[in-house]
Motif scaffolding. Structure first.
Motif, short mmCIF file in Angstrom:
data_model
loop_
_atom_site.label_atom_id
_atom_site.label_comp_id
_atom_site.label_asym_id
_atom_site.label_seq_id
_atom_site.Cartn_x
_atom_site.Cartn_y
_atom_site.Cartn_z
N GLU A 94 0.80 -1.21 0.00
CA GLU A 94 0.00 0.00 0.00
C GLU A 94 0.84 1.27 0.00
N VAL A 95 2.15 1.15 0.16
CA VAL A 95 3.02 2.31 0.22
C VAL A 95 3.36 2.75 -1.20
N ASP A 96 3.19 4.05 -1.48
CA ASP A 96 3.36 4.56 -2.85
C ASP A 96 4.79 4.41 -3.37
N PHE A 97 5.78 4.73 -2.55
CA PHE A 97 7.15 4.71 -3.06
C PHE A 97 7.75 3.31 -3.10
N LEU A 98 7.01 2.31 -2.67
CA LEU A 98 7.45 0.92 -2.77
C LEU A 98 6.65 0.18 -3.84
N ARG A 99 6.46 0.82 -4.98
CA ARG A 99 5.65 0.25 -6.05
C ARG A 99 6.23 -1.05 -6.58
N TRP A 100 7.54 -1.22 -6.49
CA TRP A 100 8.20 -2.43 -6.99
C TRP A 100 7.81 -3.66 -6.18
N LEU A 101 7.30 -3.48 -4.95
CA LEU A 101 6.88 -4.63 -4.15
C LEU A 101 5.55 -5.21 -4.62
N SER A 102 4.67 -4.37 -5.15
CA SER A 102 3.36 -4.86 -5.56
C SER A 102 3.37 -5.39 -6.99
N GLY A 103 4.44 -5.16 -7.72
CA GLY A 103 4.55 -5.69 -9.07
C GLY A 103 3.90 -4.82 -10.13
N ASN A 104 3.44 -3.63 -9.75
CA ASN A 104 2.84 -2.74 -10.73
C ASN A 104 3.92 -1.93 -11.42
#
Length: 125
Positions: A94-104
């Protein structure tokens, strides 16, 4: 189908919390290694000074004692921070600057190749 019926919502919530905690530990460890390099240099300097001072008291184990202390403080700090973030309900996806964790992928970035003006139909926005 039997597996889906056998798992209770409490079990899946515990597994989701455990997964969130594990991802936070990994993310904070990576951030500590990559971003915290200047702090690492300072910690190594203070640790070397502490080992030198403790050498008079503990001649054979001062370096081992200081190394274990520094690594233990960092490990406990990362785990406490991960536990705090997990307990607050902040999940890494859910954290914006960790977009690489969600795969988007990054929606603002589009690739433009050198031959694209000749072969692509780009629409002006």
């Amino acid at each position: 189908m039997t597996l889906a019926n056998s798992q209770s919502p409490e079990t899946s919530a515990v597994l989701f919390t455990l997964k969130s905690f594990s991802v936070w530990v990994f993310t904070l460890t990576v951030c500590m290694i990559v971003i915290g390099f200047p702090v690492f240099v300072l910690v190594v300097s203070v640790s070397a000074l502490a080992a030198f001072v403790l050498d008079t008291i503990l001649p054979f184990s001062s370096i081992l004692f200081v190394s274990i202390s520094v690594l233990g403080v960092h490990a406990v700090g990362v785990m406490l921070a991960a536990a705090w973030l997990t307990s607050k309900g902040i999940h890494p996806q859910e954290v914006d600057f960790l977009r690489w964790l969600s795969g988007n992928e990054n929606p603002l970035h589009t690739s433009v190749y050198a031959s694209c003006p000749l072969t692509c139909n780009l629409t002006e926005e």
